[in-house]
Design a protein around this motif. Structure first.
Motif, PDB file in Angstrom:
ATOM      1  N   LEU A  62       0.819  -1.212   0.000  1.00 44.39           N
ATOM      2  CA  LEU A  62       0.000   0.000   0.000  1.00 44.39           C
ATOM      3  C   LEU A  62       0.855   1.265   0.000  1.00 44.39           C
ATOM      4  O   LEU A  62       0.512   2.246  -0.657  1.00 44.39           O
ATOM      5  N   ALA A  63       1.949   1.268   0.732  1.00 45.14           N
ATOM      6  CA  ALA A  63       2.734   2.484   0.908  1.00 45.14           C
ATOM      7  C   ALA A  63       3.594   2.838  -0.303  1.00 45.14           C
ATOM      8  O   ALA A  63       3.725   4.020  -0.636  1.00 45.14           O
ATOM      9  N   ALA A  64       4.183   1.848  -0.970  1.00 44.10           N
ATOM     10  CA  ALA A  64       5.078   2.155  -2.091  1.00 44.10           C
ATOM     11  C   ALA A  64       4.334   2.821  -3.250  1.00 44.10           C
ATOM     12  O   ALA A  64       4.740   3.900  -3.702  1.00 44.10           O
ATOM     13  N   PRO A  65       3.236   2.248  -3.749  1.00 43.90           N
ATOM     14  CA  PRO A  65       2.527   2.953  -4.819  1.00 43.90           C
ATOM     15  C   PRO A  65       1.864   4.245  -4.340  1.00 43.90           C
ATOM     16  O   PRO A  65       1.794   5.213  -5.090  1.00 43.90           O
ATOM     17  N   ALA A  66       1.409   4.274  -3.086  1.00 43.50           N
ATOM     18  CA  ALA A  66       0.775   5.498  -2.574  1.00 43.50           C
ATOM     19  C   ALA A  66       1.773   6.645  -2.507  1.00 43.50           C
ATOM     20  O   ALA A  66       1.438   7.784  -2.845  1.00 43.50           O
ATOM     21  N   ALA A  67       2.994   6.369  -2.100  1.00 42.04           N
ATOM     22  CA  ALA A  67       4.020   7.411  -2.055  1.00 42.04           C
ATOM     23  C   ALA A  67       4.366   7.901  -3.455  1.00 42.04           C
ATOM     24  O   ALA A  67       4.551   9.107  -3.675  1.00 42.04           O
ATOM     25  N   ALA A  68       4.439   6.987  -4.405  1.00 41.91           N
ATOM     26  CA  ALA A  68       4.750   7.385  -5.780  1.00 41.91           C
ATOM     27  C   ALA A  68       3.622   8.217  -6.382  1.00 41.91           C
ATOM     28  O   ALA A  68       3.862   9.242  -7.039  1.00 41.91           O
ATOM     29  N   ILE A  69       2.387   7.819  -6.143  1.00 43.04           N
ATOM     30  CA  ILE A  69       1.246   8.566  -6.680  1.00 43.04           C
ATOM     31  C   ILE A  69       1.120   9.912  -5.971  1.00 43.04           C
ATOM     32  O   ILE A  69       0.810  10.927  -6.607  1.00 43.04           O
ATOM     33  N   ALA A  70       1.383   9.962  -4.670  1.00 48.03           N
ATOM     34  CA  ALA A  70       1.315  11.225  -3.934  1.00 48.03           C
ATOM     35  C   ALA A  70       2.358  12.213  -4.441  1.00 48.03           C
ATOM     36  O   ALA A  70       2.108  13.423  -4.475  1.00 48.03           O
ATOM     37  N   PRO A  78      -3.501  18.453   1.036  1.00 51.54           N
ATOM     38  CA  PRO A  78      -2.969  17.240   1.671  1.00 51.54           C
ATOM     39  C   PRO A  78      -3.979  16.113   1.858  1.00 51.54           C
ATOM     40  O   PRO A  78      -3.660  14.955   1.590  1.00 51.54           O
ATOM     41  N   PHE A  79      -5.188  16.418   2.316  1.00 51.23           N
ATOM     42  CA  PHE A  79      -6.168  15.359   2.536  1.00 51.23           C
ATOM     43  C   PHE A  79      -6.576  14.712   1.214  1.00 51.23           C
ATOM     44  O   PHE A  79      -6.666  13.490   1.111  1.00 51.23           O
ATOM     45  N   GLY A  80      -6.798  15.517   0.198  1.00 52.91           N
ATOM     46  CA  GLY A  80      -7.161  14.983  -1.119  1.00 52.91           C
ATOM     47  C   GLY A  80      -6.049  14.138  -1.715  1.00 52.91           C
ATOM     48  O   GLY A  80      -6.299  13.117  -2.356  1.00 52.91           O
ATOM     49  N   ARG A  81      -4.804  14.557  -1.472  1.00 52.28           N
ATOM     50  CA  ARG A  81      -3.678  13.791  -1.994  1.00 52.28           C
ATOM     51  C   ARG A  81      -3.561  12.438  -1.309  1.00 52.28           C
ATOM     52  O   ARG A  81      -3.274  11.426  -1.945  1.00 52.28           O
ATOM     53  N   VAL A  82      -3.810  12.401   0.013  1.00 54.23           N
ATOM     54  CA  VAL A  82      -3.757  11.131   0.748  1.00 54.23           C
ATOM     55  C   VAL A  82      -4.844  10.186   0.250  1.00 54.23           C
ATOM     56  O   VAL A  82      -4.584   9.003  -0.026  1.00 54.23           O
ATOM     57  N   VAL A  83      -6.067  10.696   0.122  1.00 51.91           N
ATOM     58  CA  VAL A  83      -7.182   9.853  -0.328  1.00 51.91           C
ATOM     59  C   VAL A  83      -6.931   9.335  -1.740  1.00 51.91           C
ATOM     60  O   VAL A  83      -7.085   8.138  -2.029  1.00 51.91           O
ATOM     61  N   ALA A  84      -6.513  10.224  -2.641  1.00 49.64           N
ATOM     62  CA  ALA A  84      -6.280   9.812  -4.024  1.00 49.64           C
ATOM     63  C   ALA A  84      -5.105   8.845  -4.147  1.00 49.64           C
ATOM     64  O   ALA A  84      -5.156   7.884  -4.928  1.00 49.64           O
ATOM     65  N   SER A  85      -4.052   9.060  -3.370  1.00 49.87           N
ATOM     66  CA  SER A  85      -2.888   8.176  -3.487  1.00 49.87           C
ATOM     67  C   SER A  85      -3.162   6.793  -2.905  1.00 49.87           C
ATOM     68  O   SER A  85      -2.718   5.785  -3.469  1.00 49.87           O
ATOM     69  N   VAL A  86      -3.904   6.712  -1.802  1.00 51.35           N
ATOM     70  CA  VAL A  86      -4.240   5.395  -1.242  1.00 51.35           C
ATOM     71  C   VAL A  86      -5.190   4.650  -2.174  1.00 51.35           C
ATOM     72  O   VAL A  86      -5.026   3.444  -2.414  1.00 51.35           O
ATOM     73  N   ALA A  87      -6.171   5.373  -2.738  1.00 52.39           N
ATOM     74  CA  ALA A  87      -7.078   4.733  -3.700  1.00 52.39           C
ATOM     75  C   ALA A  87      -6.313   4.270  -4.938  1.00 52.39           C
ATOM     76  O   ALA A  87      -6.546   3.169  -5.452  1.00 52.39           O
ATOM     77  N   GLY A  88      -5.380   5.082  -5.404  1.00 46.04           N
ATOM     78  CA  GLY A  88      -4.557   4.687  -6.549  1.00 46.04           C
ATOM     79  C   GLY A  88      -3.677   3.493  -6.245  1.00 46.04           C
ATOM     80  O   GLY A  88      -3.453   2.636  -7.106  1.00 46.04           O
ATOM     81  N   ALA A  89      -3.174   3.409  -5.010  1.00 46.65           N
ATOM     82  CA  ALA A  89      -2.347   2.264  -4.624  1.00 46.65           C
ATOM     83  C   ALA A  89      -3.161   0.982  -4.624  1.00 46.65           C
ATOM     84  O   ALA A  89      -2.697  -0.068  -5.104  1.00 46.65           O
ATOM     85  N   VAL A  90      -4.387   1.050  -4.110  1.00 41.20           N
ATOM     86  CA  VAL A  90      -5.251  -0.137  -4.114  1.00 41.20           C
ATOM     87  C   VAL A  90      -5.564  -0.550  -5.550  1.00 41.20           C
ATOM     88  O   VAL A  90      -5.516  -1.742  -5.895  1.00 41.20           O
ATOM     89  N   VAL A  91      -5.864   0.425  -6.400  1.00 41.24           N
ATOM     90  CA  VAL A  91      -6.159   0.128  -7.805  1.00 41.24           C
ATOM     91  C   VAL A  91      -4.942  -0.491  -8.489  1.00 41.24           C
ATOM     92  O   VAL A  91      -5.072  -1.477  -9.231  1.00 41.24           O
ATOM     93  N   LEU A  92      -3.767   0.064  -8.250  1.00 38.88           N
ATOM     94  CA  LEU A  92      -2.555  -0.490  -8.865  1.00 38.88           C
ATOM     95  C   LEU A  92      -2.300  -1.916  -8.405  1.00 38.88           C
ATOM     96  O   LEU A  92      -1.992  -2.790  -9.228  1.00 38.88           O
TER      97      LEU A  92
END
Length: 141
Positions: A62-70, A78-92
């Motif tokens: 979860l953290a590796a793709p979320a950090a890259a997407i963020a 900041p809140f929108g970036r966290v939500v979008a990056s975690v959702a993108g990590a799950v999708v990836l």
């Protein structure tokens, strides 16, 4: 600056600017998250039977793709970036798993390597695309 009883008084600005323990925990938390994720990836790649393998590997996935997407979404709050990056990590993660299952190539090690590679490529593209500094263009008349 005033002195009180022979010692110089410390202004509020100097107190806030002085580094010390408990002042800024962001680098410490980032280092701890990197260590936990790295240990998770190593434990999964090594095939260890440690009880920490599952939680640490899940954190890495979860953290590796979320950090890259963020890193790619610097324009969001900041809140929108966290939500979008975690959702993108799950999708990836789901896309990698679906592709590996569809190709009959599923393995834990292969999934870790694929997610790591895609995350590294996203970070590489972000760093290459981002300009280093402001470029001033001289006007010629």
């Amino acid at each position: 600056m005033q002195t009180i009883h022979g010692t110089p008084a410390v202004s509020d600005d100097a107190e806030r600017a002085r580094p010390g323990p408990g002042r800024d925990l962001t680098p410490l938390l980032a280092g701890a998250a990197t260590a936990v994720g790295g240990i998770g990836a190593v434990l999964a790649l090594a095939g260890s039977d440690s009880p920490l393998r599952g939680p640490f590997t899940l954190f890495f996935l979860l953290a590796a793709p979320a950090a890259a997407i963020a890193a790619a979404l610097r324009g969001l709050d900041p809140f929108g970036r966290v939500v979008a990056s975690v959702a993108g990590a799950v999708v990836l993660d789901m896309l990698v798993a679906q592709a590996m299952l569809a190709l009959h190539q599923w393995s834990v090690r292969g999934g870790i390597v694929a997610v790591t590679t895609i995350s590294a490529l996203i970070l590489l593209l972000v760093t290459v695309r981002r300009p280093r500094g402001r470029m001033t263009r001289e006007r010629t008349v």
